[in-house]
Each structure stands twice: as C-alpha cells, then as structure tokens.
Design a protein around this motif. Sequence first.
Motif, PDB file in Angstrom:
ATOM      1  N   VAL A 149      29.955  14.039  -2.744  1.00 19.37           N
ATOM      2  CA  VAL A 149      30.429  13.483  -3.930  1.00 19.37           C
ATOM      3  C   VAL A 149      29.548  13.163  -5.039  1.00 19.37           C
ATOM      4  N   GLY A 150      28.510  13.939  -5.187  1.00 20.57           N
ATOM      5  CA  GLY A 150      27.484  14.069  -6.168  1.00 20.57           C
ATOM      6  C   GLY A 150      26.693  12.530  -6.231  1.00 20.57           C
ATOM      7  N   VAL A 151      26.246  12.072  -4.877  1.00 15.50           N
ATOM      8  CA  VAL A 151      25.290  10.954  -4.799  1.00 15.50           C
ATOM      9  C   VAL A 151      24.085  11.456  -4.594  1.00 15.50           C
ATOM     10  N   PRO A 152      22.955  11.305  -5.177  1.00 14.29           N
ATOM     11  CA  PRO A 152      21.612  11.609  -4.683  1.00 14.29           C
ATOM     12  C   PRO A 152      21.116  10.709  -3.688  1.00 14.29           C
ATOM     13  N   THR A 153      19.986  11.307  -2.837  1.00 11.26           N
ATOM     14  CA  THR A 153      19.443  10.717  -1.911  1.00 11.26           C
ATOM     15  C   THR A 153      17.777  10.718  -2.036  1.00 11.26           C
ATOM     16  N   VAL A 154      17.267   9.629  -1.793  1.00  7.63           N
ATOM     17  CA  VAL A 154      15.909   9.402  -1.647  1.00  7.63           C
ATOM     18  C   VAL A 154      15.377   9.537  -0.205  1.00  7.63           C
ATOM     19  N   LYS A 155      14.443  10.328   0.204  1.00 14.24           N
ATOM     20  CA  LYS A 155      14.160  10.657   1.356  1.00 14.24           C
ATOM     21  C   LYS A 155      12.670  10.970   1.579  1.00 14.24           C
ATOM     22  N   SER A 156      11.873  11.160   2.592  1.00 16.84           N
ATOM     23  CA  SER A 156      10.731  11.425   3.090  1.00 16.84           C
ATOM     24  C   SER A 156      10.536  12.665   3.440  1.00 16.84           C
ATOM     25  N   ASP A 157       9.713  13.559   3.196  1.00 19.15           N
ATOM     26  CA  ASP A 157       9.619  14.985   3.760  1.00 19.15           C
ATOM     27  C   ASP A 157       8.413  15.030   4.725  1.00 19.15           C
ATOM     28  N   ILE A 158       8.248  13.605   5.150  1.00 20.51           N
ATOM     29  CA  ILE A 158       7.183  13.526   6.401  1.00 20.51           C
ATOM     30  C   ILE A 158       8.028  12.878   7.572  1.00 20.51           C
ATOM     31  N   ALA A 162       0.971  -1.129   0.047  1.00 20.17           N
ATOM     32  CA  ALA A 162       0.087  -0.068  -0.036  1.00 20.17           C
ATOM     33  C   ALA A 162       0.993   1.357   0.009  1.00 20.17           C
ATOM     34  N   THR A 163       0.395   2.292  -0.613  1.00 23.66           N
ATOM     35  CA  THR A 163       1.242   3.487  -0.521  1.00 23.66           C
ATOM     36  C   THR A 163       0.518   4.756  -0.181  1.00 23.66           C
ATOM     37  N   THR A 164       1.058   5.669   0.377  1.00 21.71           N
ATOM     38  CA  THR A 164       0.817   7.013   0.702  1.00 21.71           C
ATOM     39  C   THR A 164       1.826   7.876   0.572  1.00 21.71           C
ATOM     40  N   PRO A 165       1.539   9.451   0.261  1.00 22.85           N
ATOM     41  CA  PRO A 165       2.524  10.472  -0.151  1.00 22.85           C
ATOM     42  C   PRO A 165       3.550  10.745   0.566  1.00 22.85           C
ATOM     43  N   GLY A 166       4.718  11.371   0.257  1.00 19.48           N
ATOM     44  CA  GLY A 166       5.615  11.714   0.961  1.00 19.48           C
ATOM     45  C   GLY A 166       7.194  11.638   0.539  1.00 19.48           C
ATOM     46  N   VAL A 167       7.457  10.572  -0.088  1.00 20.01           N
ATOM     47  CA  VAL A 167       8.696  10.753  -0.754  1.00 20.01           C
ATOM     48  C   VAL A 167       9.310  11.513  -1.816  1.00 20.01           C
ATOM     49  N   VAL A 168      10.383  11.931  -1.458  1.00 22.18           N
ATOM     50  CA  VAL A 168      10.936  12.827  -2.482  1.00 22.18           C
ATOM     51  C   VAL A 168      11.926  12.074  -3.346  1.00 22.18           C
ATOM     52  N   VAL A 169      12.001  11.588  -4.573  1.00 22.33           N
ATOM     53  CA  VAL A 169      12.779  10.927  -5.504  1.00 22.33           C
ATOM     54  C   VAL A 169      13.534  11.922  -6.224  1.00 22.33           C
ATOM     55  N   PRO A 170      15.003  12.107  -6.235  1.00 22.09           N
ATOM     56  CA  PRO A 170      15.639  12.909  -7.243  1.00 22.09           C
ATOM     57  C   PRO A 170      15.245  12.164  -8.630  1.00 22.09           C
ATOM     58  N   ASP A 171      15.243  13.080  -9.679  1.00 20.52           N
ATOM     59  CA  ASP A 171      14.882  12.698 -11.053  1.00 20.52           C
ATOM     60  C   ASP A 171      15.988  11.849 -11.734  1.00 20.52           C
ATOM     61  N   ASP A 172      17.349  12.373 -11.397  1.00 18.32           N
ATOM     62  CA  ASP A 172      18.438  11.703 -11.980  1.00 18.32           C
ATOM     63  C   ASP A 172      19.433  11.774 -10.970  1.00 18.32           C
ATOM     64  N   LEU A 173      20.766  11.441 -11.283  1.00 13.64           N
ATOM     65  CA  LEU A 173      21.791  11.210 -10.562  1.00 13.64           C
ATOM     66  C   LEU A 173      22.580  12.512 -10.041  1.00 13.64           C
ATOM     67  N   SER A 174      22.060  13.887 -10.934  1.00 15.00           N
ATOM     68  CA  SER A 174      22.610  15.025 -10.274  1.00 15.00           C
ATOM     69  C   SER A 174      22.229  15.252  -8.953  1.00 15.00           C
ATOM     70  N   GLY A 175      21.011  14.796  -8.530  1.00 16.24           N
ATOM     71  CA  GLY A 175      20.771  15.167  -7.244  1.00 16.24           C
ATOM     72  C   GLY A 175      20.071  16.536  -6.982  1.00 16.24           C
ATOM     73  N   LEU A 176      19.687  17.251  -8.089  1.00 15.91           N
ATOM     74  CA  LEU A 176      19.330  18.462  -7.852  1.00 15.91           C
ATOM     75  C   LEU A 176      17.892  18.636  -8.027  1.00 15.91           C
TER      76      LEU A 176
END
Length: 398
Positions: free
Chosen positions: A252-261, A64-78
Amino acid sequence: MNETLQIVIFFVIAIAVVGSAAVLLLKGRRTPPGAYPTIRDADDRGGLDVHGATSVDLVDGEVATTPGVVVPDDLSGLDEAVTELPTTERPEPVQGRLARLRARLVRSNTALGKGLLALLSRDKIDEDVWDEVEETLLLADLGTEPTTELVDALRARVKVSGSRSPEEVKAMLREELIKLVDPTMDRSLATERHLDRPAIVLVVGVNGVGKTTTVGKLARVLVAEDKDVLLGAADTFRAAAAEQLATWGQRVGVPTVKSDIDGADPASVAFEAVKAGIDQEVDVVMIDTAGRLQNKVGLMDELGKVKRVIEKQGTVDEVLLVLDATTGQNGLSQAKVFSEVVNVTGIVLTKLDGTAKGGIVVAIQRSLGVPVKLVGLGEGADDLAPFEAESFVDALLN
C-alpha cells in the motif's frame, strides 16, 4: 657545509619519528567500531546521520546509539530496505468491508445465539433451563460475573413479561447482551496527527497471535482513510518479521524502518521510526514489537523500555494489545500483565471467525476496563474491522 647538512637531516629524521609516534598513539585511542557519542536529548540528534543511529539505551536518562537501522528517506519507501512494488494496492473502504465481515461472524458464532434462543424459547423455563443457559454462556467465555448478571436480568424480565415467543425472548436477550458488550465505550483509534508530530501506535502481544499481520492490516485501514503511515519493525528477534512487515507496507506504499542487524535493540528501531515519522511529517507511526510471554519478566521489562524510549520524542497515543480469541480465558492473564507494563488502551481480537466463544469480548473488557477496538475475522488483507457492539450482538443472534 657538511655539518649544516647533517643537522638538517637529523631534524628531518627526528620530526618523522615524532610524527609516526603521534599517529600510532592516535590509532590506539581511536573510537572502536560501533561506539558513538551519547545523546542526552533524544530530540537533538547531535549531527548524527539517522541512517547510522540505532541501538537506543536508557542509562541515567541518556540515550546511547550504535549503527544499524535503515530509515527510508521519504514516503516512497524506495531504498535498500524497502522496495515499492510496481503497483500499489488501494485497500477497500472500511465501511464497505463491515457487512462482509459481519456475515462471516454470523456463520462462525451462531452456536451461542441459537443455543440461548432455543433454551429461552421452551414452553417451560425452569431451573434446569436456567442452568443450561448459564453453562452455555460460560462455555462461550463470557466470564462468571457477566454470566450471572445476564442470567439474573433475563430471569427477571421473562418472569415479568411471561412471554415465550421467540421474537420477544430474542429482543430481551439482544438488549441484555448489548448492555454487557457496552456500546458506550470509546472504540475510536487515536490516529489523528498532532500539530508537531505523528500519532504513535504501539502494538504488543504474546507469540503467535498475529501482531505483525495486524499491523499490516491496520496500515491498510489507515491508508484507506487517506492517512500517511510509517511502520517500525521493532520485532528484531524473529528473522522474518521485519521483511514480513515491510512487504505489508509495500503493498500500500507505506515505508518501513528496520534494522539490518539480527537481534538489534528493538527500542532503537522504535526510536528511529518515530524520529523518521517526525522528520517526514507523516500522520501515523505504528511500531510492531516482538511476541513475548507475559510471565517472562526480562522480556516484559524490555517492552517497557521500548515505550519509554519512544516517549523521549512524543507520548504513545495508542497501545493495542493483540489477543487470539481462541485462547479464551487464558488471554485474560496475558492482558492483565501487558496492561500493567505498557498501559494498554485497546484490544485487537484476532481469529474471531474461528471460534464460537464470542463472550471473550465481554470478559476481556471487564477484566481490563479497556475496549475491544478491532476484530480480525479471516486471513484476507482487508479482514480487519472496527468493533461495533450492536453489530457484534446482532451477528451472534442472527
């Protein structure tokens, strides 16, 4: 004509009333905020935007899913979660740092080696000396069984050779210690990308052992090996953990997936991190988890859930248990429980530079049957290195 007009007006009013009632009914049935459809197959997102999918739960095999995780669109992490620093650091090569770290280990662990050599180089080695040798090894957290093995082996060799020269005694002690540390154990990290997905590394441990820092330092090791890495901040209970991990990645230019909740489901962050890693075709996804006491059943069950949710998309290739070397034998009970819950494949020993109890390496390996793969020897960004049995023993006896 007036009658016709009245009939038309009546029908217009009736349609308006019925339409209003229908709108109100639909509003009453509208899906409440945060409720999303169930996804029966974790590999099929069902059209959901990955930026809006987060809390993952296993109920009768469903996710099951609910909103809240921010996922970088690519490896730039921007993006709003991770902003890359103006300059990206290039970590020093792993091999280049080993000599420096060994030198630091020499300074911090000489008490064990020097103590043993001093005892074994005496003119007369009697029962009292062997008792002191045994005590020294036990104080170094070697463990009862390995200590007995080492003392028995040294007794036999010294008796046969009749030698008292420091060089010969040191050579015998070195050989027996290397046997205990066991150079035959496979200490390689399972970080090679699969044909269709990244390697997945899960990092676990109790509170305060340095898991997040270890994940950040290991990311540097992998970047130095020219691997594309993505981090998952599944420690959602410690407020600063996600930002701390993201900062390590930024350097070191590595993106991070994290929750904003705050307090979000950690399994959801782990799930989305692996999903993003697959979509972006990275080499390695590393998941940082919250520290938890090994005697807290609920928290340990949750850790098991994190691993199960990840494996909806791919097998976890490496489960690294981070232990504080200064905790000594207490770390053994922690290690056993974690191993039962998530099948630990390797140990990371932190703060090894702050203790003379180098014997804990042997004790942990004997207890779990898994190797020490990495050691932390300081607070510097590149103070993490692969564990090498012979180099470790040489540092103890230097």
